[in-house]
Design a protein around this motif. Structure first.
Motif, mmCIF file in Angstrom:
data_model
loop_
_atom_site.group_PDB
_atom_site.id
_atom_site.type_symbol
_atom_site.label_atom_id
_atom_site.label_comp_id
_atom_site.label_asym_id
_atom_site.label_seq_id
_atom_site.Cartn_x
_atom_site.Cartn_y
_atom_site.Cartn_z
ATOM 1 N N SER A 107 0.828 -1.207 0.000
ATOM 2 C CA SER A 107 0.000 0.000 0.000
ATOM 3 C C SER A 107 0.860 1.253 0.000
ATOM 4 N N THR A 111 1.001 4.055 -3.078
ATOM 5 C CA THR A 111 0.630 5.459 -2.878
ATOM 6 C C THR A 111 1.826 6.389 -2.875
ATOM 7 N N GLU A 113 4.168 6.497 -0.612
ATOM 8 C CA GLU A 113 4.642 6.780 0.745
ATOM 9 C C GLU A 113 5.980 6.118 0.975
#
Length: 116
Positions: A107, A111, A113
């Motif tokens: 994830s 994204t 991050e």
């Protein structure tokens, strides 16, 4: 997680058998049907395959037979009922934690991050 636990990562089949036993003891047929539902029909056991897997999990000490409150099948034979052992619960908890970390990393990457 203790990475020295044997058998981690788990096969999908083993993961779903242990997960099926998490709420409490079940007999073989109930495990078979529950795994089919939990896996969204990806895992459909033959009787021989299920009982081979259960035998291995018994030998490894991840599950145990339950003798009290025996149920009988339609032929009058006692249904073998199984439950997680503490070791099996630790193995399952470790695998759930490992999978959560994998999903978190994926994830974060998806994204953009940076990992913590």
């Amino acid at each position: 997680m203790d990475d020295s636990l044997p058998g981690v990562p788990l096969t999908e089949t083993t993961f779903f058998i242990l997960l099926s036993l998490l709420p409490g003891p079940r007999h073989g047929y109930a495990i078979m049907k529950d795994v089919q539902v939990l896996s969204d029909n990806r895992i459909v056991f033959s009787t021989g395959t299920l009982y081979g897997a259960l035998k291995r999990l018994l030998e490894d000490g991840w599950i145990e037979r339950v003798e009290e409150n025996a149920e009988f099948d339609e032929t009058g034979r006692v249904r073998k009922t199984y439950r997680l052992t503490e070791k099996g619960r630790r193995i399952l908890d470790g695998e759930v934690s490992r999978l959560q970390r994998l999903v978190q990393a994926a994830s974060q990457r998806a994204t953009g991050e940076q990992p913590l």
